[in-house]
Design an enzyme around this catalytic site. Structure first.
Site, PDB file in Angstrom:
ATOM      1  N   ASP A  63       0.817  -1.211   0.000  1.00 25.29           N
ATOM      2  CA  ASP A  63       0.000   0.000   0.000  1.00 25.29           C
ATOM      3  C   ASP A  63       0.854   1.267   0.000  1.00 25.29           C
ATOM      4  O   ASP A  63       0.482   2.266  -0.615  1.00 25.29           O
ATOM      5  CB  ASP A  63      -0.927  -0.001   1.217  1.00 25.29           C
ATOM      6  CG  ASP A  63      -2.073  -0.992   1.072  1.00 25.29           C
ATOM      7  OD1 ASP A  63      -2.346  -1.410  -0.064  1.00 25.29           O
ATOM      8  OD2 ASP A  63      -2.689  -1.338   2.096  1.00 25.29           O
ATOM      9  N   GLY A  64       1.996   1.232   0.680  1.00 27.81           N
ATOM     10  CA  GLY A  64       2.860   2.401   0.699  1.00 27.81           C
ATOM     11  C   GLY A  64       3.357   2.767  -0.680  1.00 27.81           C
ATOM     12  O   GLY A  64       3.371   3.948  -1.067  1.00 27.81           O
ATOM     13  N   ASN A 137      -4.483   9.222   1.109  1.00 27.25           N
ATOM     14  CA  ASN A 137      -5.008   8.770   2.401  1.00 27.25           C
ATOM     15  C   ASN A 137      -5.392   9.926   3.314  1.00 27.25           C
ATOM     16  O   ASN A 137      -6.547  10.070   3.685  1.00 27.25           O
ATOM     17  CB  ASN A 137      -3.987   7.897   3.126  1.00 27.25           C
ATOM     18  CG  ASN A 137      -4.172   6.427   2.845  1.00 27.25           C
ATOM     19  OD1 ASN A 137      -5.060   6.032   2.097  1.00 27.25           O
ATOM     20  ND2 ASN A 137      -3.331   5.602   3.427  1.00 27.25           N
ATOM     21  N   ARG A 165      -7.221  22.925  20.300  1.00 25.08           N
ATOM     22  CA  ARG A 165      -6.005  22.653  21.060  1.00 25.08           C
ATOM     23  C   ARG A 165      -5.936  21.144  21.253  1.00 25.08           C
ATOM     24  O   ARG A 165      -6.791  20.557  21.918  1.00 25.08           O
ATOM     25  CB  ARG A 165      -6.018  23.390  22.396  1.00 25.08           C
ATOM     26  CG  ARG A 165      -6.117  24.904  22.259  1.00 25.08           C
ATOM     27  CD  ARG A 165      -6.214  25.576  23.612  1.00 25.08           C
ATOM     28  NE  ARG A 165      -4.981  25.381  24.377  1.00 25.08           N
ATOM     29  CZ  ARG A 165      -4.925  25.381  25.710  1.00 25.08           C
ATOM     30  NH1 ARG A 165      -6.047  25.500  26.407  1.00 25.08           N
ATOM     31  NH2 ARG A 165      -3.772  25.222  26.319  1.00 25.08           N
ATOM     32  N   SER A 178      -9.558   4.222   7.098  1.00 23.95           N
ATOM     33  CA  SER A 178      -9.348   2.996   7.875  1.00 23.95           C
ATOM     34  C   SER A 178      -7.952   2.940   8.488  1.00 23.95           C
ATOM     35  O   SER A 178      -7.601   1.953   9.129  1.00 23.95           O
ATOM     36  CB  SER A 178      -9.574   1.763   6.995  1.00 23.95           C
ATOM     37  OG  SER A 178      -8.679   1.777   5.893  1.00 23.95           O
ATOM     38  N   GLY A 179      -7.138   3.999   8.305  1.00 20.98           N
ATOM     39  CA  GLY A 179      -5.785   4.015   8.839  1.00 20.98           C
ATOM     40  C   GLY A 179      -5.693   4.812  10.126  1.00 20.98           C
ATOM     41  O   GLY A 179      -6.358   4.528  11.133  1.00 20.98           O
ATOM     42  N   SER A 181      -6.793   7.722  10.944  1.00 26.05           N
ATOM     43  CA  SER A 181      -8.011   8.403  11.370  1.00 26.05           C
ATOM     44  C   SER A 181      -8.868   7.533  12.282  1.00 26.05           C
ATOM     45  O   SER A 181      -9.272   7.956  13.374  1.00 26.05           O
ATOM     46  CB  SER A 181      -8.824   8.846  10.151  1.00 26.05           C
ATOM     47  OG  SER A 181     -10.034   9.445  10.545  1.00 26.05           O
ATOM     48  N   VAL A 182      -9.167   6.306  11.859  1.00 23.54           N
ATOM     49  CA  VAL A 182     -10.023   5.453  12.678  1.00 23.54           C
ATOM     50  C   VAL A 182      -9.310   5.038  13.968  1.00 23.54           C
ATOM     51  O   VAL A 182      -9.938   4.870  15.017  1.00 23.54           O
ATOM     52  CB  VAL A 182     -10.508   4.223  11.866  1.00 23.54           C
ATOM     53  CG1 VAL A 182      -9.422   3.160  11.747  1.00 23.54           C
ATOM     54  CG2 VAL A 182     -11.764   3.618  12.488  1.00 23.54           C
ATOM     55  N   SER A 183      -7.980   4.935  13.925  1.00 24.31           N
ATOM     56  CA  SER A 183      -7.220   4.618  15.138  1.00 24.31           C
ATOM     57  C   SER A 183      -7.313   5.751  16.148  1.00 24.31           C
ATOM     58  O   SER A 183      -7.222   5.522  17.358  1.00 24.31           O
ATOM     59  CB  SER A 183      -5.751   4.354  14.793  1.00 24.31           C
ATOM     60  OG  SER A 183      -5.620   3.230  13.942  1.00 24.31           O
TER      61      SER A 183
END
Length: 288
Positions: A63-64, A137, A165, A178-179, A181-183
């Site tokens: 994916d990278g 992404n 802040r 799903s990367g 952000s969801v974490s």
């Protein structure tokens, strides 16, 4: 194969990956034998081969590698076809042992295309454009090594949202949701949506909650005094340090990246890529 129209194909291999390069050489020879125009390069560097008129790009990597190549093609009608040499493979379609059958389908035009939203960003410093580019992404503003807050003044389509802040803020595409952000507690977006997710990272007093906006929304984020070291990071691969007063503008670009291949069910993809979807109990299953 005789009836297939001549295609112009670029092969991009994962950097410093012997197996990917070896297979790339094999596919390059196969394409040329069958009358197609093809070139083979390694990912990660500047190369004029990206600027050619291409029918599609074959990416041999994870994916990278797919993200790095996709950023170069944002806004161009050039599909990407991925052969997975990584661990996760959210964006890739084929496995190395079954490349020929899938590639033949690409050449015939039999594989469907998935058009996905991308992000455009630019950094303005002192009223002058400092940097800019694309993200597939996410675009992340985050603190440096010290555990101190970043102060970001956010406006959305010209309307002031407020002063955030926090440890930072994530703007993600549906593909990227799903990367990171969801974490960080952000929304998981369905891949085909024309939307952008905004996720504060550990916000102080939870002043701004995670939100979802239309894809064409324009976000402006100004770094305010009181911030510690702050950085902008693009797709987890490119980044630079920000300064007090810097203005980062981000907006979605609908259908800006095209991936070639059969789209696995969204939930099946989550299950097979490590997400755990809770099984219903026996009683709940019977009710369903």
């Amino acid at each position: 194969m005789q009836n297939i129209v001549c295609r112009h194909v670029l092969l991009v291999c994962k950097a410093h990956h012997e197996r990917a390069w070896k297979l790339g050489c094999e596919i390059l020879q196969w394409l040329r034998v069958h009358g197609h125009m093809a070139a083979l390069i390694e990912a990660g560097g500047e190369d004029p081969a990206y600027d050619e008129e291409l029918d599609f790009v074959v990416v041999l990597g994870g994916d990278g590698t797919m993200l790095g190549v996709a950023r170069r093609l944002v806004g161009r009608p050039v599909p990407l076809f991925g052969i997975n040499f990584g661990r996760v493979g959210f964006l890739t379609d084929a496995q190395p042992d079954h490349w020929e059958e899938r590639l033949k389908a690409c050449l015939r035009g039999d594989l469907p295309l998935r058009a996905c939203l991308a992000l455009r960003w630019k950094l303005t410093r002192g009223g002058r454009l400092e940097a800019g580019g694309a993200a597939v992404n996410d675009v992340v503003l985050s603190r440096g090594s010290l555990s101190r807050l970043v102060c970001v003044n956010i406006t959305v389509d010209g309307q002031r949202m407020g002063l955030l802040r926090s440890d930072g803020v994530i703007l993600s595409t549906p593909v990227g949701s799903s990367g990171y952000s969801v974490s960080a507690g952000g929304p998981l977006l369905y891949p085909g949506m024309n939307a952008v997710g905004l996720t504060p990272i550990c916000p102080f007093l939870n002043t701004i909650s995670p939100m979802v906006f239309p894809g064409a929304t324009v976000f402006r984020m100004r770094i305010e005094s009181g911030s510690t070291d702050c950085y902008i990071t693009v797709d987890g691969q490119e980044g630079q340090q920000l300064e007090i007063g810097d203005l980062v503008e981000v907006t979605g670009v609908p259908a800006a990246v095209r991936f070639m291949g059969d789209e696995i069910s969204f939930f099946e993809r989550l299950r097979t890529r490590g997400f755990v979807l809770e099984r219903a109990s026996g009683a709940d299953a019977e009710k369903a």
